[in-house]
Design a protein around this motif. Sequence first.
Motif, short mmCIF file in Angstrom:
data_model
loop_
_atom_site.label_atom_id
_atom_site.label_comp_id
_atom_site.label_asym_id
_atom_site.label_seq_id
_atom_site.Cartn_x
_atom_site.Cartn_y
_atom_site.Cartn_z
N SER A 1 8.38 4.68 28.11
CA SER A 1 7.53 4.83 26.93
C SER A 1 6.61 3.62 26.82
N ALA A 2 5.43 3.75 27.38
CA ALA A 2 4.50 2.64 27.42
C ALA A 2 3.61 2.56 26.19
N GLN A 3 3.36 3.69 25.55
CA GLN A 3 2.48 3.70 24.40
C GLN A 3 3.18 4.36 23.23
N THR A 4 2.81 3.90 22.04
CA THR A 4 3.35 4.50 20.83
C THR A 4 2.20 4.99 19.96
N LEU A 5 2.49 5.89 19.06
CA LEU A 5 1.46 6.44 18.19
C LEU A 5 1.27 5.62 16.91
N TYR A 6 2.25 4.85 16.55
CA TYR A 6 2.21 4.13 15.29
C TYR A 6 2.32 2.64 15.52
N GLY A 7 1.76 1.88 14.62
CA GLY A 7 1.84 0.43 14.72
C GLY A 7 1.89 -0.18 13.33
N THR A 8 2.07 -1.45 13.29
CA THR A 8 2.11 -2.16 12.02
C THR A 8 1.17 -3.35 12.07
N LEU A 9 0.66 -3.68 10.93
CA LEU A 9 -0.16 -4.88 10.79
C LEU A 9 0.57 -5.82 9.84
N THR A 10 0.69 -7.04 10.24
CA THR A 10 1.32 -8.04 9.38
C THR A 10 0.36 -9.22 9.23
N GLY A 11 0.39 -9.80 8.11
CA GLY A 11 -0.45 -10.95 7.86
C GLY A 11 -0.54 -11.22 6.37
N ALA B 1 -2.75 -9.95 -4.10
CA ALA B 1 -1.96 -8.72 -4.09
C ALA B 1 -2.86 -7.52 -4.32
N GLY B 2 -2.62 -6.43 -3.60
CA GLY B 2 -3.38 -5.20 -3.78
C GLY B 2 -4.78 -5.25 -3.21
N ALA B 3 -5.04 -6.13 -2.27
CA ALA B 3 -6.36 -6.22 -1.67
C ALA B 3 -6.57 -5.06 -0.71
N GLU B 4 -7.80 -4.56 -0.62
CA GLU B 4 -8.12 -3.48 0.32
C GLU B 4 -8.57 -4.09 1.64
N VAL B 5 -8.02 -3.54 2.73
CA VAL B 5 -8.32 -4.03 4.07
C VAL B 5 -8.82 -2.86 4.89
N LYS B 6 -9.94 -3.03 5.57
CA LYS B 6 -10.47 -1.98 6.44
C LYS B 6 -10.09 -2.31 7.88
N ASN C 1 -10.37 0.80 14.86
CA ASN C 1 -10.02 0.83 16.28
C ASN C 1 -11.31 0.70 17.06
N THR C 2 -11.47 -0.39 17.79
CA THR C 2 -12.73 -0.63 18.50
C THR C 2 -12.92 0.32 19.67
N ALA C 3 -11.86 0.86 20.22
CA ALA C 3 -11.99 1.77 21.36
C ALA C 3 -12.49 3.14 20.94
N THR C 4 -12.04 3.63 19.77
CA THR C 4 -12.41 4.97 19.34
C THR C 4 -13.37 4.98 18.16
N GLY C 5 -13.48 3.88 17.46
CA GLY C 5 -14.34 3.81 16.30
C GLY C 5 -13.72 4.37 15.03
N VAL C 6 -12.46 4.76 15.07
CA VAL C 6 -11.77 5.31 13.91
C VAL C 6 -11.37 4.15 13.00
N SER C 7 -11.64 4.31 11.71
CA SER C 7 -11.28 3.24 10.77
C SER C 7 -10.48 3.82 9.61
N ALA C 8 -9.75 2.97 8.94
CA ALA C 8 -8.95 3.34 7.79
C ALA C 8 -8.97 2.19 6.80
N VAL C 9 -8.95 2.54 5.51
CA VAL C 9 -8.92 1.54 4.46
C VAL C 9 -7.52 1.56 3.85
N LEU C 10 -6.88 0.41 3.85
CA LEU C 10 -5.51 0.28 3.37
C LEU C 10 -5.45 -0.79 2.29
N SER C 11 -4.44 -0.70 1.45
CA SER C 11 -4.26 -1.75 0.46
C SER C 11 -2.97 -2.51 0.77
N THR C 12 -2.99 -3.80 0.51
CA THR C 12 -1.82 -4.62 0.81
C THR C 12 -0.71 -4.35 -0.22
N ASN C 13 0.53 -4.64 0.18
CA ASN C 13 1.64 -4.33 -0.73
C ASN C 13 2.18 -5.56 -1.46
#
Length: 92
Positions: free
Chosen positions: A50-60, A71-76, A79-91
Motif C-alpha cells: 500500500s504505497a498511496q492512501t486516499l486520506y491525509g491529515t494536516l497538523t500545525g 481558534a476557528g481560523a479558515e485555512v485553504k 493540491n498543486t498537482a490537481t488544482g483541487v482546493s478545500a477550505v477548512l476551519s481549525t479546531n
Amino acid sequence: MNTRNVPCVSMRWKSASIRRALLEPTLPITRMRQWILLALLVLVFTPFTSAQTLYGTLTGNVVDPSGAQVAGAEVKVTNTATGVSAVLSTNS
C-alpha cells in the motif's frame, strides 16, 4: 585385461523404489498447498504494497502576528498537482 572384476564407475540403481524415493519429493505439493502458500504470501506482503492512501491529515498551528493561537481560523488547502482546493476551519 579382464573387465569383469573392474568396479563400475557409474552408479546403478538397485531398485525402482530407491530411485523413486531419491528423485521424488517426500511431500508432493498439491493444489491445496499451493493455494495456502499463495494466501500466506499475500497476507504477509500486503502491508508493504500500500504505497498511496486516499486520506491525509494536516497538523500545525495558526497564529496571529503576536504569536497567539487563533481558534476557528479558515485555512485553504490546495493540491498543486490537481488544482483541487478545500477550505477548512481549525479546531483549536
